[in-house]
Write an enzyme that holds these catalytic residues in place. Structure first.
Site, PDB file in Angstrom:
ATOM      1  N   TYR A  98       0.829  -1.211   0.000  1.00  0.00           N
ATOM      2  CA  TYR A  98       0.000   0.000   0.000  1.00  0.00           C
ATOM      3  C   TYR A  98       0.862   1.260   0.000  1.00  0.00           C
ATOM      4  CZ  TYR A  98      -4.198  -2.760   0.590  1.00  0.00           C
ATOM      5  OH  TYR A  98      -5.232  -3.626   0.372  1.00  0.00           O
ATOM      6  N   GLU A 140      -7.875  -7.767   5.206  1.00  0.00           N
ATOM      7  CA  GLU A 140      -7.010  -8.770   4.601  1.00  0.00           C
ATOM      8  C   GLU A 140      -6.255  -9.573   5.657  1.00  0.00           C
ATOM      9  OE1 GLU A 140      -4.865  -6.276   1.868  1.00  0.00           O
ATOM     10  OE2 GLU A 140      -6.738  -5.803   0.829  1.00  0.00           O
ATOM     11  N   ARG A 206      -5.123 -15.979 -12.423  1.00  0.00           N
ATOM     12  CA  ARG A 206      -6.529 -15.835 -12.794  1.00  0.00           C
ATOM     13  C   ARG A 206      -7.371 -16.484 -11.697  1.00  0.00           C
ATOM     14  NH1 ARG A 206      -4.022 -13.190 -15.744  1.00  0.00           N
ATOM     15  NH2 ARG A 206      -4.220 -12.933 -18.014  1.00  0.00           N
ATOM     16  N   TYR A 208     -10.744 -18.554 -10.606  1.00  0.00           N
ATOM     17  CA  TYR A 208     -11.765 -19.473 -11.104  1.00  0.00           C
ATOM     18  C   TYR A 208     -12.613 -19.955  -9.933  1.00  0.00           C
ATOM     19  CZ  TYR A 208      -8.842 -19.565 -15.277  1.00  0.00           C
ATOM     20  OH  TYR A 208      -8.114 -19.190 -16.386  1.00  0.00           O
ATOM     21  N   GLY A 276     -20.808 -18.410 -15.816  1.00  0.00           N
ATOM     22  CA  GLY A 276     -21.310 -18.010 -14.499  1.00  0.00           C
ATOM     23  C   GLY A 276     -22.056 -19.114 -13.781  1.00  0.00           C
ATOM     24  N   THR A 278     -20.715 -21.811 -12.799  1.00  0.00           N
ATOM     25  CA  THR A 278     -19.800 -22.595 -11.958  1.00  0.00           C
ATOM     26  C   THR A 278     -20.062 -22.456 -10.461  1.00  0.00           C
ATOM     27  OG1 THR A 278     -18.133 -20.861 -12.291  1.00  0.00           O
ATOM     28  CG2 THR A 278     -17.976 -22.830 -13.671  1.00  0.00           C
ATOM     29  N   GLY A 390     -13.272 -11.127 -12.518  1.00  0.00           N
ATOM     30  CA  GLY A 390     -12.366 -10.041 -12.863  1.00  0.00           C
ATOM     31  C   GLY A 390     -12.670  -8.795 -12.055  1.00  0.00           C
TER      32      GLY A 390
END
Length: 400
Positions: A98, A140, A206, A208, A276, A278, A390
């Site tokens: 950050y 986080e 990515r 998933y 979508g 999944t 995304g």
């Protein structure tokens, strides 16, 4: 928790800053990656950088956070950032980063707005930034702790034990932890990051969705190959389709994501399009595995039955649940799937069960239209949850 002095300055300068955010974030990313190219290796999605999606998402989140602070200066809108926090831990963001972002972002603000950024204005926006960063760091840290992984190191090696071709462009990969230890805890609806080394040596990530119920030993992801069709093809999805088979190892993050199946007994409405489906199938598998008696309605839209990934799984699971039904819409060849409808999904006349929990997933235009139709059908906005694959451009567009 925004000071009165800063709130006045933010209110006065938000139109100018908001109007320039696209230029600011463009310069921010260009400068940061030029000076810190290592951040592109295994941290940022270069596909989203090329398309501008990440830039728009960042601009939208800053504008939305600043607007929420102005609406209620005494409260830090932490809930607005939950989705970003989950995305961050899924790629291994750490607190020290950050400070790096702050350096380049504020340099870009000064470069773009010039003399309009007085010391007082800079201090006010600095306060907004660190309120936002502080909220994200706190969330986080909690997510890393809950996942039982070290901050910045959510990774684990998994072995592909089965590959199944779902459609010409979609494949499922069943995975088991390579170290033989139990799979980490997951919830239906969550996703994992997949970290792969590209042919040029750069690592890319990515996300998933898990497409199976969270079990103790295995996880399944279902990957649709993103073809070019006039735009850049999906480099990670195509690599997975071309090179990953049984026995291959993949690096996956722990499961994250804030759009998860609730634990109540209210009726469920699962609305999806394309890949979508999944997270919806994962939810159905969890319901079947736990013997749930919840009423479930599944609504899905796709190009054709042949393009509908996990269609057989969906039908099978609907058949095992005591109070479940499904309706499919196809743009073509609907006759190949008994009981389906031709054309795009149309929710006119839908009468959702009272108190239903609604989950949406699919392309952003589809979700916007489906949500609008659901609202017209009387579904309260608070009952509708959505998952975006995304960067969350829904938030970005709402803040524009």
């Amino acid at each position: 928790m925004l000071s009165a002095e800063s709130a006045a300055l933010i209110r006065a300068t938000l139109p100018a800053v908001g109007g320039a955010l696209d230029e600011i974030t463009t310069r921010f990313y260009a400068t940061m990656f030029a000076e810190r190219p290592e951040l592109l290796d295994g941290m940022f999605n270069r596909g989203n950088q090329a398309s501008g999606a990440q830039r728009r998402a960042l601009a939208g989140s800053i504008a939305a956070f600043a607007g929420a602070l102005l609406a209620d200066p005494d409260t830090r809108p932490d809930a607005l950032l939950a989705r970003i926090a989950h995305k961050h831990v899924a790629v291994g963001v750490t607190e020290d980063q950050y400070t790096i972002v702050h350096k380049y972002l504020f340099a870009a603000i000064v470069d773009v707005l010039g003399e309009a950024v007085t010391p007082d204005v800079a201090a006010a926006w600095d306060e907004v930034y660190w309120l936002m960063a502080g909220a994200l760091v706190a969330q986080e840290a909690r997510l890393y702790l809950e996942a039982q992984v070290r901050p910045g190191h959510p990774w684990r090696r998994w072995t592909v034990v089965e590959r199944r071709e779902e459609t010409p462009d979609t494949a499922s990969f069943l995975l088991r932890p390579s170290d033989g230890a139990p799979a980490p805890r997951a919830r239906a609806g969550q996703y994992v990051s997949v970290r792969v080394r590209m042919p040029d040596g750069v690592h890319q990530l990515r996300q998933y969705s898990l497409s199976s119920a969270p079990g103790d030993e295995t996880r399944r992801i279902t990957v649709k190959r993103v073809r070019g069709d006039g735009a850049p093809e999906g480099e990670v999805s195509n690599l997975l389709h071309r090179t990953v088979g049984v026995g291959a190892e993949l690096t996956l993050s722990a499961p994250f994501g804030d759009v998860v199946l609730d634990d109540g007994d209210a009726p469920l409405l699962l609305v999806s399009a394309g890949i979508g489906c999944t997270p919806m199938v994962a939810m159905l598998e969890h319901l079947a595995a736990t013997g749930s008696a919840r009423p479930v309605t599944v609504l899905h839209a796709d190009r054709s039955p042949a393009d509908h990934a996990l269609r057989a799984d969906t039908r099978r699971l609907i058949g095992t649940l005591p109070d479940a039904r499904a309706t499919f819409w196809y743009e073509r060849d609907a006759v190949d799937e008994p009981g389906s409808r031709t054309g795009r999904m149309d929710l006119a006349g839908l009468e959702p069960a009272a108190g239903a929990s609604v989950y949406l997933c699919g392309p952003l235009p589809f979700m916007r239209e489906a949500r609008a139709q659901l609202l017209r059908s009387g579904v309260p906005a608070r009952a509708i949850r959505y998952e975006v694959f995304g960067p969350d451009l829904w938030l970005a567009d709402a803040a524009a």
